[in-house]
Design a protein around this motif. Structure first.
Motif, mmCIF file in Angstrom:
data_model
loop_
_atom_site.group_PDB
_atom_site.id
_atom_site.type_symbol
_atom_site.label_atom_id
_atom_site.label_comp_id
_atom_site.label_asym_id
_atom_site.label_seq_id
_atom_site.Cartn_x
_atom_site.Cartn_y
_atom_site.Cartn_z
ATOM 1 N N ASN B 71 0.835 -1.200 0.000
ATOM 2 C CA ASN B 71 0.000 0.000 0.000
ATOM 3 C C ASN B 71 0.875 1.257 0.000
ATOM 4 O OD1 ASN B 71 -1.850 2.029 0.668
ATOM 5 N ND2 ASN B 71 -3.034 0.652 1.975
ATOM 6 N N LEU B 72 1.836 1.308 0.914
ATOM 7 C CA LEU B 72 2.687 2.491 1.042
ATOM 8 C C LEU B 72 3.577 2.677 -0.176
ATOM 9 C CD1 LEU B 72 3.767 2.185 4.766
ATOM 10 C CD2 LEU B 72 2.225 3.868 3.809
ATOM 11 N N LEU B 96 2.012 7.023 6.802
ATOM 12 C CA LEU B 96 1.896 5.735 7.482
ATOM 13 C C LEU B 96 0.906 5.833 8.635
ATOM 14 C CD1 LEU B 96 2.670 2.842 8.158
ATOM 15 C CD2 LEU B 96 4.762 3.670 9.197
ATOM 16 N N SER B 97 0.999 6.934 9.382
ATOM 17 C CA SER B 97 0.079 7.114 10.500
ATOM 18 C C SER B 97 -1.366 7.123 10.018
ATOM 19 C CB SER B 97 0.395 8.429 11.207
ATOM 20 O OG SER B 97 -0.612 8.727 12.141
ATOM 21 N N ASN B 98 -1.609 7.878 8.940
ATOM 22 C CA ASN B 98 -2.977 7.960 8.422
ATOM 23 C C ASN B 98 -3.456 6.619 7.886
ATOM 24 O OD1 ASN B 98 -2.929 10.624 9.107
ATOM 25 N ND2 ASN B 98 -2.593 11.389 7.056
ATOM 26 N N THR B 99 -2.548 5.903 7.206
ATOM 27 C CA THR B 99 -2.910 4.589 6.657
ATOM 28 C C THR B 99 -3.304 3.630 7.778
ATOM 29 O OG1 THR B 99 -1.252 4.931 4.952
ATOM 30 C CG2 THR B 99 -2.129 2.713 5.144
ATOM 31 N N PHE B 106 -10.316 -2.276 12.418
ATOM 32 C CA PHE B 106 -9.886 -3.621 11.990
ATOM 33 C C PHE B 106 -8.419 -3.470 11.638
ATOM 34 C CE2 PHE B 106 -9.370 -7.657 10.628
ATOM 35 C CZ PHE B 106 -9.724 -8.017 9.320
ATOM 36 N N PRO B 107 -7.591 -3.262 12.657
ATOM 37 C CA PRO B 107 -6.233 -2.764 12.435
ATOM 38 C C PRO B 107 -5.294 -3.689 11.667
ATOM 39 C CG PRO B 107 -6.867 -2.614 14.756
ATOM 40 C CD PRO B 107 -7.880 -3.453 14.081
ATOM 41 N N TYR B 108 -4.245 -3.077 11.112
ATOM 42 C CA TYR B 108 -3.081 -3.809 10.638
ATOM 43 C C TYR B 108 -2.343 -4.264 11.895
ATOM 44 C CZ TYR B 108 -3.410 -1.671 5.942
ATOM 45 O OH TYR B 108 -3.796 -1.275 4.691
ATOM 46 N N ALA B 130 -0.038 0.060 16.738
ATOM 47 C CA ALA B 130 -0.740 -0.639 15.648
ATOM 48 C C ALA B 130 -1.779 0.230 14.954
ATOM 49 C CB ALA B 130 -1.397 -1.904 16.181
ATOM 50 N N VAL B 131 -2.271 1.289 15.618
ATOM 51 C CA VAL B 131 -3.325 2.097 14.990
ATOM 52 C C VAL B 131 -2.848 3.493 14.604
ATOM 53 C CG1 VAL B 131 -5.333 0.871 15.816
ATOM 54 C CG2 VAL B 131 -4.268 2.578 17.279
ATOM 55 N N GLY B 132 -1.546 3.705 14.544
ATOM 56 C CA GLY B 132 -1.054 4.922 13.909
ATOM 57 C C GLY B 132 -0.597 6.035 14.814
ATOM 58 N N SER B 133 -0.627 5.844 16.116
ATOM 59 C CA SER B 133 -0.110 6.881 17.002
ATOM 60 C C SER B 133 1.401 6.918 16.817
ATOM 61 C CB SER B 133 -0.461 6.523 18.443
ATOM 62 O OG SER B 133 0.339 7.239 19.331
ATOM 63 N N TYR B 134 1.977 8.102 16.489
ATOM 64 C CA TYR B 134 3.410 8.103 16.223
ATOM 65 C C TYR B 134 4.112 9.280 16.851
ATOM 66 C CZ TYR B 134 3.313 11.637 12.396
ATOM 67 O OH TYR B 134 3.195 12.787 11.637
ATOM 68 N N GLU B 135 5.447 9.117 16.928
ATOM 69 C CA GLU B 135 6.270 10.120 17.588
ATOM 70 C C GLU B 135 7.647 10.085 16.946
ATOM 71 O OE1 GLU B 135 7.177 9.038 21.574
ATOM 72 O OE2 GLU B 135 7.963 11.000 22.096
#
Lengths: 191, 221
Positions: B71-72, B96-99, B106-108, B130-135
């Protein structure tokens, strides 16, 4: 952790109930005799009761045998006492460290029903056990002198408990050599 | 290994690590693919080169990870066609976060670490759940060996506190070879104690000159 003719045993100082911290100076490492220490992680009431029962058994042993218990014997005693309660266990994971015959360091750990696990390098238990495995595995070297052993154990303990919300508030480190015991409180993140 | 008829995920194990330096970034992952207590292969790469200065390492459920990488990579190609340049690392981080959050319900099952150089040429590492929270951080580890590795990285690469003013860089002052040696050491330790980590270690180093790959043998038990 085992060093050259010495060992270190350390614990954090937090006592908590899930998210609430009850005490910041809780003692988890107990002395059985000058060359034998036990650390008990898990349920605090079980740790204290188990310690009191073990001291009682050791004092009886001292009266009968007129000598201190060897670490290997003590480990078997702890294992047997835990297995007695196989179907209603003490919720504790002990870590036992002592100087045995010829001041040879001895360490072992157990699960809460007494399965003994001997090791030559280090043993860990508690909520941060995975982090401790990683940190100790990276930092351990064989045959460390007491000063270096203290540094290593303190660094490994502090690094590991800093990644665990349920452990911390400093550390209590005991370095035991054949001639003396050094007890030090290590200052760490107080959160 | 779930007995429920509706459990659609599985954990294929593995560990990923990334360390950011002043002008380089090191991204590493082991190459073992497992399911339950068995090894499926010793030679599976968890690392995907998304752009010339951007590399993604993911551990977790490899089915979802393959789909995520595909996808990316497709989105990056579209970006290239539309903007006539490759995606920068911070841009890919946001994508990636948005994806991941797109599939919030129904997470990746993927634990990601994105590493690369930002538009100024400084190393950057982005760590995700797993659901896109990033830092954006100076270093990170994800996967089954992450709890074993993070304390050691904390100890060696201690970041200045984000509460300090003026804001200090989180990237490590270590040289590239020192960072690579540290990565090899932490993986050796993680391999000893984590059953899902081992076999081989793939190390990717991104710097001004480009991307280099190195393979190191790890314990196979």
């Amino acid at each position: 952790m085992v060093g050259k003719n010495c060992f270190a045993i350390a614990s954090d100082r937090r006592l908590g109930v899930q998210l609430q911290t009850i005490a910041t100076d809780f003692q988890r490492v107990f002395k059985i005799h000058d060359k034998l220490y036990i650390g008990l992680s898990g349920l605090a009431t079980d740790a204290q009761t188990l310690y009191q029962r073990l001291v009682f058994r050791h004092k009886l042993y001292q009266l009968r045998e007129e000598r201190d218990m060897k670490p290997e014997t003590f480990a078997s005693l702890v294992s047997a006492m835990l297995y007695e309660r196989r179907f209603g266990p003490y919720f504790c994971q002990p870590v036992i460290a002592g100087l045995g015959e010829n001041d040879e360091p001895f360490i072992c750990t157990m699960d809460c029903i007494g399965a003994k696990e001997l090791a030559k390098d280090f043993v860990v238990s508690g909520t941060s056990s995975e982090s401790l495995y990683g940190a100790c595995e990276s930092m351990y070297k064989p045959n460390m002198e007491p000063e270096e052993l203290f540094e290593t154990v303190s660094q490994a303990l502090m690094a590991s408990v800093d990644r665990d919300c349920l452990a911390g508030w400093g550390g209590h480190v005991f370095i035991v050599t054949p001639t003396e015991v050094q007890e030090r409180v290590v200052k760490g993140r107080m959160d | 290994m779930s007995r429920r008829g509706d459990w659609v995920y599985e954990n294929n194990g593995g560990t990923c690590v990334a360390i950011a330096g002043a002008d380089y970034c090191v991204v590493a992952a082991d190459t073992r693919l497992s399911v339950g207590y068995s090894i499926l292969t010793r030679d599976h790469s968890k690392i995907c080169d998304l752009a010339d200065k951007c590399v993604l390492a993911s551990s977790g459920f490899q089915g979802d990870i393959k789909a995520l990488h595909k996808n990316l990579a497709a989105r990056e190609l579209l970006y290239q066609h539309q903007h006539n340049k490759r995606m920068s690392c911070p841009a890919m981080a946001q994508l990636l976060s948005n994806t991941l959050y797109y599939k919030r319900f129904f997470p990746y099952y993927a634990f990601n670490v994105l590493g690369g150089l930002d538009s100024e040429g400084k190393g950057c590492v982005f760590t995700y759940d797993a659901v896109g929270s990033y830092e954006r951080t100076g270093y990170s580890a994800q996967g089954t060996g992450s709890t074993l590795i993070m304390p050691v990285l904390d100890n060696q690469l201690k970041s200045p506190s984000p509460l300090l003013l003026p804001a200090r860089d989180a990237v490590t002052p270590l040289s590239e070879s020192e960072a690579v040696d540290l990565v090899k050491d932490v993986f050796a330790s993680a391999t000893e104690r984590d059953i899902y980590t081992g076999d081989k270690l793939e190390i990717v180093v991104i710097n001004k000159a480009g991307t280099t790959r190195e393979y190191i043998e790890l314990r196979k038990d």
